[in-house]
Write a protein that holds these residues in place. Structure first.
Motif, mmCIF file in Angstrom:
data_model
loop_
_atom_site.group_PDB
_atom_site.id
_atom_site.type_symbol
_atom_site.label_atom_id
_atom_site.label_comp_id
_atom_site.label_asym_id
_atom_site.label_seq_id
_atom_site.Cartn_x
_atom_site.Cartn_y
_atom_site.Cartn_z
ATOM 1 N N ARG A 97 57.963 7.739 -16.117
ATOM 2 C CA ARG A 97 56.867 6.782 -15.901
ATOM 3 C C ARG A 97 56.269 6.964 -14.508
ATOM 4 O O ARG A 97 56.998 6.975 -13.511
ATOM 5 C CB ARG A 97 57.412 5.358 -16.060
ATOM 6 C CG ARG A 97 56.348 4.258 -15.977
ATOM 7 C CD ARG A 97 56.981 2.892 -16.173
ATOM 8 N NE ARG A 97 57.520 2.771 -17.515
ATOM 9 C CZ ARG A 97 56.819 2.397 -18.586
ATOM 10 N NH1 ARG A 97 55.540 2.090 -18.444
ATOM 11 N NH2 ARG A 97 57.393 2.309 -19.763
ATOM 12 N N PRO A 98 54.945 7.110 -14.390
ATOM 13 C CA PRO A 98 54.314 7.215 -13.069
ATOM 14 C C PRO A 98 54.525 5.939 -12.252
ATOM 15 O O PRO A 98 54.719 4.854 -12.813
ATOM 16 C CB PRO A 98 52.828 7.416 -13.399
ATOM 17 C CG PRO A 98 52.786 7.852 -14.832
ATOM 18 C CD PRO A 98 53.965 7.213 -15.488
ATOM 19 N N THR A 99 54.479 6.059 -10.954
ATOM 20 C CA THR A 99 54.668 4.881 -10.106
ATOM 21 C C THR A 99 53.514 3.899 -10.232
ATOM 22 O O THR A 99 53.685 2.702 -10.003
ATOM 23 C CB THR A 99 54.816 5.295 -8.635
ATOM 24 O OG1 THR A 99 53.692 6.112 -8.264
ATOM 25 C CG2 THR A 99 56.095 6.097 -8.427
ATOM 26 N N VAL A 100 52.334 4.405 -10.594
ATOM 27 C CA VAL A 100 51.180 3.553 -10.869
ATOM 28 C C VAL A 100 50.735 3.820 -12.307
ATOM 29 O O VAL A 100 50.553 4.980 -12.690
ATOM 30 C CB VAL A 100 50.017 3.833 -9.895
ATOM 31 C CG1 VAL A 100 48.801 2.990 -10.270
ATOM 32 C CG2 VAL A 100 50.458 3.545 -8.469
ATOM 33 N N LYS A 101 50.578 2.771 -13.079
ATOM 34 C CA LYS A 101 50.287 2.935 -14.494
ATOM 35 C C LYS A 101 48.988 3.688 -14.730
ATOM 36 O O LYS A 101 47.953 3.396 -14.139
ATOM 37 C CB LYS A 101 50.206 1.570 -15.193
ATOM 38 C CG LYS A 101 49.915 1.721 -16.683
ATOM 39 C CD LYS A 101 50.167 0.460 -17.447
ATOM 40 C CE LYS A 101 49.776 0.582 -18.895
ATOM 41 N NZ LYS A 101 49.867 1.914 -19.479
ATOM 42 N N SER A 102 49.066 4.643 -15.648
ATOM 43 C CA SER A 102 47.877 5.363 -16.079
ATOM 44 C C SER A 102 47.190 4.575 -17.190
ATOM 45 O O SER A 102 47.818 3.799 -17.897
ATOM 46 C CB SER A 102 48.281 6.742 -16.610
ATOM 47 O OG SER A 102 47.240 7.332 -17.358
ATOM 48 N N THR A 103 45.899 4.782 -17.332
ATOM 49 C CA THR A 103 45.171 4.166 -18.452
ATOM 50 C C THR A 103 44.666 5.216 -19.435
ATOM 51 O O THR A 103 43.886 4.906 -20.332
ATOM 52 C CB THR A 103 43.981 3.338 -17.934
ATOM 53 O OG1 THR A 103 43.105 4.184 -17.185
ATOM 54 C CG2 THR A 103 44.449 2.176 -17.066
ATOM 55 N N ARG A 104 45.112 6.459 -19.274
ATOM 56 C CA ARG A 104 44.693 7.517 -20.208
ATOM 57 C C ARG A 104 45.369 7.302 -21.554
ATOM 58 O O ARG A 104 46.590 7.221 -21.631
ATOM 59 C CB ARG A 104 45.049 8.902 -19.657
ATOM 60 C CG ARG A 104 44.299 9.289 -18.408
ATOM 61 C CD ARG A 104 44.586 10.725 -18.025
ATOM 62 N NE ARG A 104 46.017 10.960 -17.809
ATOM 63 C CZ ARG A 104 46.764 11.749 -18.569
ATOM 64 N NH1 ARG A 104 46.246 12.376 -19.615
ATOM 65 N NH2 ARG A 104 48.041 11.932 -18.302
ATOM 66 N N GLY A 105 44.576 7.194 -22.590
ATOM 67 C CA GLY A 105 45.153 6.911 -23.893
ATOM 68 C C GLY A 105 44.663 7.848 -24.979
ATOM 69 O O GLY A 105 43.731 8.634 -24.790
ATOM 70 N N ALA A 106 45.318 7.763 -26.121
ATOM 71 C CA ALA A 106 44.928 8.496 -27.316
ATOM 72 C C ALA A 106 45.360 7.674 -28.515
ATOM 73 O O ALA A 106 46.116 6.695 -28.379
ATOM 74 C CB ALA A 106 45.557 9.883 -27.347
ATOM 75 N N THR A 107 44.900 8.044 -29.702
ATOM 76 C CA THR A 107 45.244 7.292 -30.902
ATOM 77 C C THR A 107 45.790 8.206 -31.989
ATOM 78 O O THR A 107 45.521 9.402 -32.017
ATOM 79 C CB THR A 107 44.023 6.529 -31.466
ATOM 80 O OG1 THR A 107 42.962 7.464 -31.716
ATOM 81 C CG2 THR A 107 43.555 5.452 -30.517
#
Length: 297
Positions: free
Chosen positions: A51-61
């Protein structure tokens, strides 16, 4: 007001906002604070990367479907337990999360309309709120046990659905972890309104599905009961954590659990598999490879 043909609204969204701001003690506060007492440890789902230290918002479905026979059996079981289709889907997701993460105490979020009073129904404005639904599963519980518990818990939560989520977070989890969303990492959205167009005189509007390129949570499940009696599921996931292949295994695990539990609602949760058959086969195959393939220089 008026002669029966006047369509002017008596209430406006500003009235709702003022009402919420003026509250000195929200009636749902005690319920939610008690439910969130001694929060469970943060959820650690099996991921492809740390898990990155800062949350990513890159998503997929990713899309999957529960067949008509399975979803009908589960829905019928839900009716017998006093559980809505939403509660059935939530229970399935709860079992999946517990098996994947190896935990018993979980919080799963869900969005709600927030219009708990009839007078707010015609008012234009954003009433949407988030509910953190918490349920514990013991190894000796059966699916029927958990479904009944989930139905009761979700009903109680909906009774207190207007308590602002942001206020709850500030009260019970004031120390934010920048690598996660607050309180929960998995969200379930159950769409039971069906597809509907919008007629505007000679013009007609219809829904258009767009591919998600962002993800607020580790997983978001959007469930859509279809006219054919199936349950379509759109899995939205955080690409910083999960590859598509892993999510295909997760979706397969969801389907396998659903089919098993539909045919045997008395199945003991502790005895259910922790992964899909495909993932287990892949791991078994990897384990049979020559030992020199595992050497890291």
């Amino acid at each position: 007001h008026g002669n029966g043909t006047d369509t002017k609204l008596d209430l406006h969204y500003k009235d709702f906002a003022w009402q919420e701001h003026a509250r000195t003690e929200h009636p749902g506060r005690e319920f939610w604070h008690e439910l969130m007492r001694e929060l469970p440890t943060p959820l650690e789902l099996p991921t492809n990367r740390p898990r990155p230290t800062v949350k990513s918002t890159r998503g997929a479905t990713l899309r999957s479907v529960l067949d008509k026979n399975t979803w009908t059996k589960l829905s019928t079981l839900g009716q017998a337990q006093g559980a809505t289709p939403f509660a059935v889907a939530l229970t399935l997701l709860r079992v999946l999360v517990c098996k994947q993460a190896g935990v018993t105490d979980t919080i799963i979020g869900t969005p709600v309309a927030g219009r708990d009073q009839p007078e707010w129904e015609p008012v234009v404005g954003c009433f949407v709120n988030l509910l953190p639904l918490r349920t514990k599963i013991e190894a000796e519980d059966t699916f029927a046990d958990v479904l009944a518990r989930e139905a009761a818990n979700s009903k109680a939560a909906l009774t207190h659905q207007t308590y602002p989520f942001d206020d709850l977070v500030s009260a019970v989890a004031p120390q934010r972890d920048p690598s996660r969303a607050p309180l929960f990492d998995v969200l379930l959205a159950f769409q039971n309104t069906g597809d509907s167009g919008l007629s505007l005189g000679d013009a007609e509007a219809v829904p258009v599905e767009l591919e998600s390129v962002s993800s607020q949570y580790d997983w978001t499940l959007n469930c859509f009961p279809t006219a054919d009696g199936e349950l379509e599921v759109v899995w939205e996931y955080d690409k910083a954590l999960f590859d598509e292949d892993r999510m295909r295994w997760v979706a397969a695990h969801w389907g396998e659990l659903a089919r098993t539990l539909a045919h045997n609602p008395g199945a003991v949760i502790g005895a259910l598999p922790h992964m899909s058959a495909a993932e287990k086969a892949a791991l078994d195959d990897w384990g049979r490879q020559p030992s020199d393939c595992h050497t890291v220089e």
